[in-house]
Design a protein around this motif. Structure first.
Motif, short mmCIF file in Angstrom:
data_model
loop_
_atom_site.label_atom_id
_atom_site.label_comp_id
_atom_site.label_asym_id
_atom_site.label_seq_id
_atom_site.Cartn_x
_atom_site.Cartn_y
_atom_site.Cartn_z
N TRP A 10 0.83 -1.21 0.00
CA TRP A 10 0.00 0.00 0.00
C TRP A 10 0.87 1.26 0.00
O TRP A 10 0.62 2.20 -0.75
CB TRP A 10 -0.95 0.01 1.20
N ASP A 11 1.91 1.26 0.84
CA ASP A 11 2.78 2.44 0.94
C ASP A 11 3.52 2.72 -0.36
O ASP A 11 3.75 3.87 -0.72
CB ASP A 11 3.80 2.27 2.07
N LYS A 12 3.90 1.68 -1.07
CA LYS A 12 4.70 1.85 -2.29
C LYS A 12 3.90 1.54 -3.55
O LYS A 12 4.47 1.24 -4.60
CB LYS A 12 5.94 0.96 -2.22
N ARG A 13 2.60 1.63 -3.46
CA ARG A 13 1.72 1.24 -4.56
C ARG A 13 1.98 2.05 -5.83
O ARG A 13 1.81 1.55 -6.93
CB ARG A 13 0.26 1.35 -4.15
N ARG A 14 2.41 3.29 -5.70
CA ARG A 14 2.63 4.14 -6.88
C ARG A 14 3.90 3.76 -7.63
O ARG A 14 3.98 3.96 -8.82
CB ARG A 14 2.66 5.60 -6.47
N GLU A 15 4.91 3.26 -6.90
CA GLU A 15 6.19 2.92 -7.54
C GLU A 15 6.31 1.45 -7.93
O GLU A 15 7.26 1.07 -8.60
CB GLU A 15 7.37 3.23 -6.59
N ILE A 16 5.39 0.63 -7.47
CA ILE A 16 5.54 -0.81 -7.64
C ILE A 16 5.47 -1.23 -9.11
O ILE A 16 4.65 -0.75 -9.86
CB ILE A 16 4.50 -1.55 -6.77
N LYS A 17 6.43 -2.07 -9.47
CA LYS A 17 6.46 -2.63 -10.82
C LYS A 17 6.59 -4.15 -10.67
O LYS A 17 7.55 -4.63 -10.10
CB LYS A 17 7.64 -2.07 -11.59
N ILE A 18 5.62 -4.85 -11.18
CA ILE A 18 5.60 -6.31 -11.04
C ILE A 18 5.96 -6.92 -12.38
O ILE A 18 5.29 -6.67 -13.39
CB ILE A 18 4.23 -6.79 -10.52
N GLN A 19 7.02 -7.72 -12.37
CA GLN A 19 7.50 -8.35 -13.60
C GLN A 19 6.78 -9.67 -13.89
O GLN A 19 6.69 -10.08 -15.03
CB GLN A 19 9.01 -8.63 -13.50
N THR A 20 6.31 -10.33 -12.84
CA THR A 20 5.60 -11.61 -13.00
C THR A 20 4.11 -11.35 -12.78
O THR A 20 3.62 -10.32 -13.17
CB THR A 20 6.14 -12.63 -11.99
N SER A 21 3.44 -12.26 -12.13
CA SER A 21 2.03 -12.06 -11.79
C SER A 21 1.94 -11.46 -10.38
O SER A 21 2.88 -11.56 -9.60
CB SER A 21 1.27 -13.38 -11.84
N LEU A 22 0.82 -10.88 -10.07
CA LEU A 22 0.58 -10.33 -8.74
C LEU A 22 0.65 -11.46 -7.70
O LEU A 22 1.21 -11.29 -6.63
CB LEU A 22 -0.79 -9.64 -8.69
N ASN A 23 0.12 -12.61 -8.03
CA ASN A 23 0.16 -13.79 -7.18
C ASN A 23 1.61 -14.16 -6.84
O ASN A 23 1.97 -14.31 -5.67
CB ASN A 23 -0.55 -14.95 -7.90
N ALA A 24 2.45 -14.29 -7.86
CA ALA A 24 3.85 -14.66 -7.65
C ALA A 24 4.57 -13.58 -6.85
O ALA A 24 5.39 -13.88 -5.97
CB ALA A 24 4.54 -14.87 -8.99
N PHE A 25 4.25 -12.33 -7.14
CA PHE A 25 4.86 -11.21 -6.42
C PHE A 25 4.56 -11.29 -4.92
O PHE A 25 5.45 -11.13 -4.09
CB PHE A 25 4.35 -9.89 -7.00
N LEU A 26 3.31 -11.55 -4.56
CA LEU A 26 2.92 -11.60 -3.15
C LEU A 26 3.58 -12.78 -2.43
O LEU A 26 4.09 -12.63 -1.31
CB LEU A 26 1.40 -11.66 -3.00
N TYR A 27 3.59 -13.94 -3.06
CA TYR A 27 4.20 -15.11 -2.44
C TYR A 27 5.71 -14.91 -2.25
O TYR A 27 6.27 -15.23 -1.20
CB TYR A 27 3.92 -16.38 -3.25
N LYS A 28 6.36 -14.37 -3.26
CA LYS A 28 7.80 -14.13 -3.17
C LYS A 28 8.09 -13.06 -2.11
O LYS A 28 9.06 -13.17 -1.36
CB LYS A 28 8.33 -13.69 -4.55
N SER A 29 7.24 -12.05 -2.03
CA SER A 29 7.43 -10.97 -1.05
C SER A 29 7.34 -11.48 0.38
O SER A 29 8.17 -11.13 1.22
CB SER A 29 6.40 -9.86 -1.27
N VAL A 30 6.33 -12.31 0.68
CA VAL A 30 6.20 -12.80 2.05
C VAL A 30 7.35 -13.75 2.40
O VAL A 30 7.85 -13.73 3.53
CB VAL A 30 4.83 -13.46 2.35
N TYR A 31 7.77 -14.54 1.43
CA TYR A 31 8.91 -15.45 1.67
C TYR A 31 10.17 -14.63 1.99
O TYR A 31 10.86 -14.90 2.97
CB TYR A 31 9.14 -16.35 0.45
N ASN A 32 10.45 -13.64 1.16
CA ASN A 32 11.65 -12.81 1.37
C ASN A 32 11.58 -12.06 2.69
O ASN A 32 12.57 -11.95 3.41
CB ASN A 32 11.83 -11.82 0.22
N LYS A 33 10.41 -11.54 3.03
CA LYS A 33 10.24 -10.81 4.29
C LYS A 33 10.47 -11.74 5.49
O LYS A 33 11.10 -11.35 6.48
CB LYS A 33 8.83 -10.20 4.35
N LEU A 34 9.98 -12.97 5.41
CA LEU A 34 10.18 -13.94 6.49
C LEU A 34 11.67 -14.25 6.64
O LEU A 34 12.19 -14.30 7.76
CB LEU A 34 9.40 -15.23 6.23
N MET A 35 12.37 -14.45 5.53
CA MET A 35 13.80 -14.75 5.60
C MET A 35 14.57 -13.56 6.18
O MET A 35 15.49 -13.74 6.98
CB MET A 35 14.36 -15.10 4.21
#
Length: 180
Positions: A58-83
């Motif tokens: 939400w905070d970075k919604r204006r700058e966000i650029k997703i190269q894959t799908s939104l689904n893949a982006f969210l799953y990868k984001s939570v994984y990276n954040k957990l690590m």
């Protein structure tokens, strides 16, 4: 078809459409939490990570650029954040452990002719800690358990473990300083 939906959602987010964000959140929140259960069993950490990812989205919604799908982006984001969270906790644990060992060594080195007094004083100070605080502190610093292991053993959150250990350090320092 999914790509069009993703584009629509991203455009709506960039415009600040809260309803689209809320729908996205409600659609993915449980799925992402369930996904992280395969990497972590601490529900508090999982919920924090998923919420952080959505807040960041939400905070970075204006700058966000997703190269894959939104689904893949969210799953990868939570994984990276957990690590990232695990790396941070591990570093913090190592740092606190290092401070603890340094403090003990300094206490013993300062007065080599009276090491028994310092050890006795340290034991007395440790006995003066509140019961739960002392048990958690001994679990982490004497038995060498990780914060997540301590939280499972005592049935408390990792944040509570961190609080007990920080409190123990503060109380031990105050107690030791009183008798210098």
């Amino acid at each position: 078809m999914q790509q069009r939906t993703d584009i629509f959602i991203l455009n709506a987010l960039k415009k600040g459409d809260k309803k689209v964000f809320e729908k996205l959140y409600s659609s993915y929140y449980q799925k992402l939490c369930s996904f992280l259960l395969s990497y972590c069993q601490d529900h508090e950490i999982i919920e924090d990570v998923v919420q952080d990812v959505f807040l960041n989205l939400w905070d970075k919604r204006r700058e966000i650029k997703i190269q894959t799908s939104l689904n893949a982006f969210l799953y990868k984001s939570v994984y990276n954040k957990l690590m990232d969270k695990y790396r941070h906790l591990r570093l913090r644990n190592e740092m606190l452990s290092s401070y603890y060992h340094t403090a003990i060594m300094l206490a013993v080195e300062k007065e080599e002719d009276r090491p028994k007094k310092h050890i006795i004083l340290l034991r007395q100070c440790m006995e003066g800690l509140p019961d739960k605080c002392r048990e958690v502190f001994l679990g982490g610093k004497v038995r060498g358990l990780s914060y997540s292991e301590i939280s499972k053993e005592f049935g408390i959150s990792t944040k509570t473990v961190e609080g007990h250990i920080a409190r123990a350090y503060r109380l031990l320092k105050e107690c030791m300083d009183k008798y210098k």
